[in-house]
Write an enzyme that holds these catalytic residues in place. Sequence first.
Site, PDB file in Angstrom:
ATOM      1  N   GLU A 334       0.797  -1.233   0.000  1.00 26.00           N
ATOM      2  CA  GLU A 334       0.000   0.000   0.000  1.00 26.00           C
ATOM      3  C   GLU A 334       0.829   1.282   0.000  1.00 26.00           C
ATOM      4  OE1 GLU A 334      -2.854  -0.416   3.194  1.00 26.00           O
ATOM      5  OE2 GLU A 334      -3.824  -2.119   2.240  1.00 26.00           O
ATOM      6  N   GLU A 444      -5.124 -10.788  -2.223  1.00 26.53           N
ATOM      7  CA  GLU A 444      -6.017 -10.727  -1.041  1.00 26.53           C
ATOM      8  C   GLU A 444      -7.480 -10.691  -1.450  1.00 26.53           C
ATOM      9  OE1 GLU A 444      -5.053  -7.437   1.544  1.00 26.53           O
ATOM     10  OE2 GLU A 444      -2.911  -7.638   1.187  1.00 26.53           O
TER      11      GLU A 444
HETATM   12  C1  XIL Z   1      -6.412  -7.000   7.610  1.00 26.49           C
HETATM   13  C2  XIL Z   1      -6.715  -8.249   8.416  1.00 26.49           C
HETATM   14  O1  XIL Z   1      -7.433  -9.164   7.610  1.00 26.49           O
HETATM   15  C3  XIL Z   1      -7.527  -7.855   9.636  1.00 26.49           C
HETATM   16  O2  XIL Z   1      -7.726  -8.986  10.463  1.00 26.49           O
HETATM   17  C4  XIL Z   1      -6.817  -6.756  10.426  1.00 26.49           C
HETATM   18  O3  XIL Z   1      -7.668  -6.282  11.451  1.00 26.49           O
HETATM   19  C5  XIL Z   1      -6.468  -5.585   9.521  1.00 26.49           C
HETATM   20  O4  XIL Z   1      -5.735  -6.052   8.409  1.00 26.49           O
HETATM   21  N1  XIL Z   1      -4.991  -4.931   3.164  1.00 26.49           N
HETATM   22  C6  XIL Z   1      -3.925  -5.616   3.679  1.00 26.49           C
HETATM   23  C7  XIL Z   1      -4.131  -6.585   4.787  1.00 26.49           C
HETATM   24  O5  XIL Z   1      -2.820  -5.505   3.149  1.00 26.49           O
HETATM   25  O6  XIL Z   1      -3.025  -6.689   5.626  1.00 26.49           O
HETATM   26  C8  XIL Z   1      -5.351  -6.265   5.596  1.00 26.49           C
HETATM   27  O7  XIL Z   1      -5.594  -7.332   6.507  1.00 26.49           O
HETATM   28  C9  XIL Z   1      -6.551  -6.076   4.680  1.00 26.49           C
HETATM   29  C10 XIL Z   1      -6.303  -4.917   3.734  1.00 26.49           C
END
Ligand code: XIL
Length: 542
Positions: A334, A444
């Site tokens: 990010e 993701e």
């Molecule tokens: C999220 C997790 O799934 C949650 O459990 C936590 O509370 C916050 O982070 N983008 C990302 C991930 O790169 O690391 C994030 O994961 C979701 C959004």
Amino acid sequence: MKKTVFAAAVFFAVSFALNAQSYNNITIVDSNFENGNMDGWAPRGDKQEKLEIVTDIKHGGASSLHVFNRSYTWHGPIHSLTDNAVADDIYSISAWIYFKDGPATGAFTFSVEKSFKDTKKDHTYQNVTSFQAKKGEWTEFKTEYTVGADPTQAGIWMYFELPYKEDNLVTPNDKIDFWIDDIKIVKLDPALRPKAEVTIPNLSEKWQNYFDIGTAVSADEVNFSSQQAQLLMKHFTVLVAGNDMKMETVQPKEGAFDWAPAERIIDFAEMTGMRLRWHPLVWHSQNPAWLFQDKANPARAVSKDALNQRLKTYIQTIMRRYRNRIESYDVVNEPLSDTAGLRKGSEGSKYYDILGQEYIDNAFRWAREADPNAQLVINEYGLEGDARKRQEMYNLVKGMKERKVPVDAVGLQMHIDIRTPSVQQIRETIELFASLGVKVLITEMDMSIYTGNSEAKKPASAAILLEQAQRYKDIFAVFREQSQKGNLGDMVVIWGASDNTSWKNDFPVPGRTDAPLLFDGRLQSKPAFWGLVDPSKVKGLK
Ligand code: XIL
């Protein structure tokens, strides 16, 4: 970014479970506060906070429990689970809540506190779910909580509070009195526990000619005796940690690495022949506080040199340790702003402000040096639907290639929803990045059933699940096509296996349950799963 260390196990199949009279559910707590009996409930606040049984305000019967003299959001009634909770036990919790001061609608949170066999270890506090109540009306609250498979845990307590705020941010509305009545905590019959289906096709096998399919897990899920693990082993061939590989967990104190949670996942993957990703190395969120503080004077910001040294050590310690074991890394996660250019301090990232834009190039160079064979990924969200952001990523990666920075792939997080982005935007995004000579990795993926933050909680109806199945199917068809063109990396990773573990429950809207994944909360295959393995099984799929 919301910070919840554990994925909340929240779903609303309670009525189904409780109506099924033939099951042996065990009532652990049944508190109606009649006969002056506090029934094991105690205030969390040690001094001022008080509980009393009153008769002027009540839900059923003649009395209820009044919670008053609260000073902080976390003040509320707590009860210990006196029975012996084991992995996969499901508790169904219901209660009635009332308040009469403060805002017209108030939010409450149901949480679980845990202690550990190692008494020196800090207790953990998990916000399981939040819910809204209307001023002056009794509101029913229901949820389920699944006990994780953590052999190190000792006691479990359940409590009600207001949504957490730092103690010094508390306002009068956070300190209101509330009343609670008819609280039930029921341990569900093991027959009602989730059970992974064994006779359905294996998801990964269906796609093995194109790519492996992975999922994000927590250390609690990878216990061989759990049904969640059966589901993982059956359908997925790649694992990544949803949280346990983030710096706040891996290096809570400088130089003190805690490998245990990540290695429960790594060990499980290696024992079951699954491939591994690491997520993330450099990210602005879920970091320990010390990372950005000066060592001698924590009130001051860390210097550029010291932060560079910390990042280099962090990246290289991990990558040398797991050389030839972890194949793919989100080196930088990010990095882009939601409005213009790189993400800066105003959007929660200190890296750019302290290190300048070269922090990205440096991270990739240190990563390559530590493990020349690992796939190095720059990972981002929202590139498909946002032409400006997509172009910025294009320019960034193009510049990196020109500067001979070792970047192998652009990761598309793909936290998408039931309507956007379009299939065509996804195709174009993959083709655009592939034209730079890098792969595109899906890192993701999930698909919210909501189209925005203002949409109210709704059930995952058959119509919505069909729409979701159609969209998963159409998007995977693009993945297949792009894989055949050589544009896609050889893993597609979905952000969780079953809906009850999804980060989309209660986020970004507290109290809202989502259903973004391929399996439901009881581990049963959803239409979306069938859209990917055998569309003929779902009536109405095109
Ligand atoms: C999220 C997790 O799934 C949650 O459990 C936590 O509370 C916050 O982070 N983008 C990302 C991930 O790169 O690391 C994030 O994961 C979701 C959004």
